[in-house]
Design an enzyme around this catalytic site. Sequence first.
Site: not given
Length: 137
Positions: A14, A88, A92
Amino acid sequence: MTESTDKPVVLFVCIHNAGRSQMAAGYLRELSGGAVEVRSGGSEPGDQINPIAVQAMAEEGIDISQAVPQLMTTEQVRASDVVITMGCGDVCPIFPGKRYEDWDLVDPAGKGIEDVRPIRDDIKRRVQALLGELTPR
């Protein structure tokens, strides 16, 4: 399973690695009894774990108070069998051949314990389902 271990490796990601991903990692560590290698990281790690997340997990008998927000690295993603993202977005990294899931979870940042408990409980249900898939009996 990755080449370096005979256990499945799960990475929870996250943004701040201070709430959702830490709660998920805490649950998976506890519920898997060591059958799964658990990692967590953030795209922009915070400076400490969310104290309300720590409190919510303590209610479940799981201590995440010693966890430290970590920067998620490309190597962590590459070395993981399953990557679970939690808000995120595009930061990512994605690698072909990996199993990815995006768990749409409310960010517990700035929320009180009454609002964090349902988030915690949602994470627990998702972790239990994931564990059932990774470690069939």
